[in-house]
Design an enzyme around this catalytic site. Sequence first.
Site, short mmCIF file in Angstrom:
data_model
loop_
_atom_site.label_atom_id
_atom_site.label_comp_id
_atom_site.label_asym_id
_atom_site.label_seq_id
_atom_site.Cartn_x
_atom_site.Cartn_y
_atom_site.Cartn_z
N PRO A 133 0.77 -1.25 0.00
CG PRO A 133 0.03 -0.93 2.19
CD PRO A 133 0.74 -1.91 1.30
CB CYS A 134 3.07 2.80 -2.49
SG CYS A 134 2.21 2.42 -4.00
#
Length: 165
Positions: A133-134
Amino acid sequence: MKFHPSLVSGRVDSPLGPVVIAVTDQGLAGVWFDGQKHLPDMTDWAVDDAHPMIVRAGQQLTRYFNGEAATFDMPLDLSGGTGFQQAVWQALLAIPRGATTSYGAISANIGNPAAVRAVGAAVGRNPVSVIVPCHRVLGSDGSLTGYAGGLDRKIALLQLEGVLL
């Protein structure tokens, strides 16, 4: 990025546009939105939309986008990145749904507080969008910063996860 020669890719649809999924025998190696920055050259990759791991990843993404699943249960193959990139991507995996962090916090968490820009570059090159989850990384002042998939997608992902912007 160096991708394994046995990589297989496929496409699935998402509410945020078509997604390319890439897998190796070790696990999920890539999830990219069409038109995303740093999209690798896929011309030599085998294509198999029915590959079991591609189908499984597509199903998990669908459940995520439908709000039915908060986490993903897929083995990951992040071996295409450098050791530093892999450390950053592992730190991203520790950010829970509904939470955000900053590049500086990630730098500190991986034991290299001065590497904020290098962390930003590694976050931007994350090959497994959404699942790693950047999109949960914000500027130090809480501002929205770049997202390889586009800021509109970053906003949509954060809103889906209940983050108030």
